[in-house]
Scaffold this motif. Structure first.
Motif, PDB file in Angstrom:
ATOM      1  N   ASP A 155      27.180  -8.007  35.425  1.00 19.84           N
ATOM      2  CA  ASP A 155      25.719  -8.006  35.993  1.00 19.84           C
ATOM      3  C   ASP A 155      24.933  -7.032  35.233  1.00 19.84           C
ATOM      4  O   ASP A 155      23.514  -6.764  35.299  1.00 19.84           O
ATOM      5  CB  ASP A 155      25.689  -7.747  37.443  1.00 19.84           C
ATOM      6  CG  ASP A 155      26.231  -8.944  38.187  1.00 19.84           C
ATOM      7  OD1 ASP A 155      25.982  -9.961  37.640  1.00 19.84           O
ATOM      8  OD2 ASP A 155      26.680  -8.824  39.470  1.00 19.84           O
ATOM      9  N   ASN A 156      25.512  -5.938  34.561  1.00 22.51           N
ATOM     10  CA  ASN A 156      24.602  -4.862  33.894  1.00 22.51           C
ATOM     11  C   ASN A 156      24.247  -5.586  32.544  1.00 22.51           C
ATOM     12  O   ASN A 156      24.912  -5.816  31.764  1.00 22.51           O
ATOM     13  CB  ASN A 156      25.613  -3.621  33.697  1.00 22.51           C
ATOM     14  CG  ASN A 156      24.957  -2.514  33.197  1.00 22.51           C
ATOM     15  OD1 ASN A 156      24.045  -2.542  32.332  1.00 22.51           O
ATOM     16  ND2 ASN A 156      25.422  -1.198  33.856  1.00 22.51           N
ATOM     17  N   PHE A 157      22.947  -5.272  32.246  1.00 22.60           N
ATOM     18  CA  PHE A 157      22.370  -5.953  31.164  1.00 22.60           C
ATOM     19  C   PHE A 157      22.883  -5.036  29.885  1.00 22.60           C
ATOM     20  O   PHE A 157      22.909  -5.932  28.791  1.00 22.60           O
ATOM     21  CB  PHE A 157      20.927  -5.776  31.264  1.00 22.60           C
ATOM     22  CG  PHE A 157      20.156  -4.400  31.273  1.00 22.60           C
ATOM     23  CD1 PHE A 157      19.813  -4.171  29.668  1.00 22.60           C
ATOM     24  CD2 PHE A 157      20.043  -3.659  31.952  1.00 22.60           C
ATOM     25  CE1 PHE A 157      19.192  -2.871  29.516  1.00 22.60           C
ATOM     26  CE2 PHE A 157      19.466  -2.521  31.780  1.00 22.60           C
ATOM     27  CZ  PHE A 157      19.113  -1.851  30.527  1.00 22.60           C
ATOM     28  N   LEU A 158      23.246  -3.847  29.828  1.00 21.87           N
ATOM     29  CA  LEU A 158      23.759  -3.165  28.731  1.00 21.87           C
ATOM     30  C   LEU A 158      25.020  -3.829  28.315  1.00 21.87           C
ATOM     31  O   LEU A 158      25.398  -3.674  27.309  1.00 21.87           O
ATOM     32  CB  LEU A 158      23.705  -1.499  29.148  1.00 21.87           C
ATOM     33  CG  LEU A 158      22.372  -0.942  29.315  1.00 21.87           C
ATOM     34  CD1 LEU A 158      22.598   0.409  29.553  1.00 21.87           C
ATOM     35  CD2 LEU A 158      21.607  -1.088  27.766  1.00 21.87           C
ATOM     36  N   ILE A 159      25.931  -3.909  29.200  1.00 29.30           N
ATOM     37  CA  ILE A 159      27.225  -4.550  28.900  1.00 29.30           C
ATOM     38  C   ILE A 159      27.031  -5.638  28.601  1.00 29.30           C
ATOM     39  O   ILE A 159      27.664  -6.128  27.430  1.00 29.30           O
ATOM     40  CB  ILE A 159      28.140  -4.446  30.385  1.00 29.30           C
ATOM     41  CG1 ILE A 159      28.333  -3.255  30.994  1.00 29.30           C
ATOM     42  CG2 ILE A 159      29.418  -5.081  30.255  1.00 29.30           C
ATOM     43  CD1 ILE A 159      29.055  -3.197  32.175  1.00 29.30           C
ATOM     44  N   ARG A 160      26.175  -6.658  29.068  1.00 30.20           N
ATOM     45  CA  ARG A 160      25.973  -7.994  28.369  1.00 30.20           C
ATOM     46  C   ARG A 160      25.297  -7.845  26.906  1.00 30.20           C
ATOM     47  O   ARG A 160      25.769  -8.642  26.036  1.00 30.20           O
ATOM     48  CB  ARG A 160      24.875  -8.927  29.093  1.00 30.20           C
ATOM     49  CG  ARG A 160      25.630  -9.154  30.489  1.00 30.20           C
ATOM     50  CD  ARG A 160      24.566 -10.388  31.038  1.00 30.20           C
ATOM     51  NE  ARG A 160      23.311  -9.984  31.225  1.00 30.20           N
ATOM     52  CZ  ARG A 160      22.680  -9.391  32.359  1.00 30.20           C
ATOM     53  NH1 ARG A 160      23.596  -9.091  33.176  1.00 30.20           N
ATOM     54  NH2 ARG A 160      21.366  -9.268  32.511  1.00 30.20           N
ATOM     55  N   ALA A 161      24.622  -6.817  26.766  1.00 27.66           N
ATOM     56  CA  ALA A 161      24.013  -6.743  25.183  1.00 27.66           C
ATOM     57  C   ALA A 161      25.146  -6.406  24.283  1.00 27.66           C
ATOM     58  O   ALA A 161      25.273  -6.672  23.316  1.00 27.66           O
ATOM     59  CB  ALA A 161      22.818  -5.568  25.428  1.00 27.66           C
ATOM     60  N   ALA A 162      25.872  -5.300  24.948  1.00 27.75           N
ATOM     61  CA  ALA A 162      27.093  -4.815  23.815  1.00 27.75           C
ATOM     62  C   ALA A 162      28.017  -5.906  23.590  1.00 27.75           C
ATOM     63  O   ALA A 162      28.497  -6.069  22.408  1.00 27.75           O
ATOM     64  CB  ALA A 162      27.879  -3.554  24.689  1.00 27.75           C
ATOM     65  N   LEU A 163      28.515  -6.617  24.733  1.00 29.21           N
ATOM     66  CA  LEU A 163      29.360  -7.811  24.490  1.00 29.21           C
ATOM     67  C   LEU A 163      28.797  -8.788  23.637  1.00 29.21           C
ATOM     68  O   LEU A 163      29.456  -9.414  22.602  1.00 29.21           O
ATOM     69  CB  LEU A 163      30.000  -8.225  25.905  1.00 29.21           C
ATOM     70  CG  LEU A 163      30.630  -7.521  26.687  1.00 29.21           C
ATOM     71  CD1 LEU A 163      31.004  -8.405  27.875  1.00 29.21           C
ATOM     72  CD2 LEU A 163      31.881  -7.233  25.810  1.00 29.21           C
ATOM     73  N   ALA A 164      27.487  -9.276  23.592  1.00 28.83           N
ATOM     74  CA  ALA A 164      26.779 -10.162  22.779  1.00 28.83           C
ATOM     75  C   ALA A 164      26.836  -9.587  21.344  1.00 28.83           C
ATOM     76  O   ALA A 164      27.028 -10.234  20.489  1.00 28.83           O
ATOM     77  CB  ALA A 164      25.170 -10.340  23.531  1.00 28.83           C
ATOM     78  N   GLY A 165      26.310  -8.335  21.284  1.00 27.66           N
ATOM     79  CA  GLY A 165      26.434  -7.695  19.732  1.00 27.66           C
ATOM     80  C   GLY A 165      27.561  -7.680  19.245  1.00 27.66           C
ATOM     81  O   GLY A 165      28.063  -7.979  17.930  1.00 27.66           O
TER      82      GLY A 165
END
Length: 263
Positions: free
Chosen positions: A3-13
């Protein structure tokens, strides 16, 4: 946790970096940097067409990228200079895409997100798609690694081993189109080629084998993504371009170290 947008961003990158790294090695070995850039630019036209016909953006990007690759391949066989041809198609596709978007009435389009990425706005659905694409690209590269490597080293040698160089080129093109489609929301159409090329180029000076170069490129790409996200939060800068800046700094440092070791 997701749910944390930073974690999603890191995993996506990281997903994009893992997909782009081995593919970027072949782009560097084959000197296809301009082709990767042209494919990424064509993605904007795919976005415009998909919005116009109310279809999936990813589908539109894939179709246009693959179509551009087929056109370039056919025209190249007729004797046209590849660099000139890619220059014409690359900028024309980008221009037509931007003009086409301006004609879309009633549809709100965030061009900056498509041009430079919007990794911090990655949704859970986007994250799933990116990792599915990354797994597909890595699977294709792993499946055809030996054949792709042989065709890259020497087309005549590949033919003597019953490997069709044109087929391997097509496979590489399909993998490139998939990578562009999954990466467009992370770094944008104008910066995708840099995420393909810079980590692979940075790894080249330290790699003793092609497999080692691909592995190092994955690590460098992932570090660039994580450091870029962190730096963009600290200095309040655009995340996609900051990721590329971090990759460029890493390239500069590693290139200097590599030359020092050789000297």
């Amino acid at each position: 946790m997701l749910d944390n947008f930073l974690i999603r961003a890191a995993l996506a990158g990281i997903g994009v970096a893992i997909a782009a790294a081995p593919l970027g090695c072949f782009v560097v070995w084959r000197r296809m940097a301009y082709f990767g850039d042209a494919t990424a630019h064509a993605a904007i036209l795919g976005v415009a067409l998909s919005l116009a016909f109310s279809t999936s953006t990813i589908f539109g990007v894939l179709i246009v990228c693959l179509g551009m690759a087929v056109i370039v391949s056919n025209l190249n066989e007729r004797g046209m200079a590849v660099d000139t041809l890619l220059g014409v198609i690359s900028h024309s596709a980008l221009a037509f895409g931007l003009v086409a978007v301006s004609f879309l009435s009633g549809i709100r389009v965030d061009l900056m997100a498509y041009l430079f990425g919007d990794i911090l706005a990655i949704s859970m659905a986007d994250l799933i798609f990116i990792w599915i694409g990354a797994v597909i690209v890595c699977g294709i590269i792993a499946w055809r690694w030996s054949a792709l490597l042989t065709a890259t080293l020497n087309a005549d040698l590949a033919s003597s081993h019953h490997i069709n160089p044109k087929r391997e080129q097509l496979i590489l093109t399909v993998a490139l189109a998939i990578t562009v489609a999954v990466a467009i929301k992370v770094v944008g159409a104008l910066l995708i080629a840099s995420l393909l090329i810079i980590p692979a180029a940075a790894a080249r000076g330290f790699a003793k084998t092609p497999e080692m170069m691909a592995g190092l490129a994955m690590i460098i790409g992932s570090v660039s993504v994580l450091s870029g996200i962190q730096a963009s939060l600290i200095w309040d800068t655009p995340t996609g371009p900051t990721i590329v800046c971090c990759a460029a700094v890493i390239f500069g440092v590693l290139n200097t170290l590599s030359r020092g070791m050789r000297g």
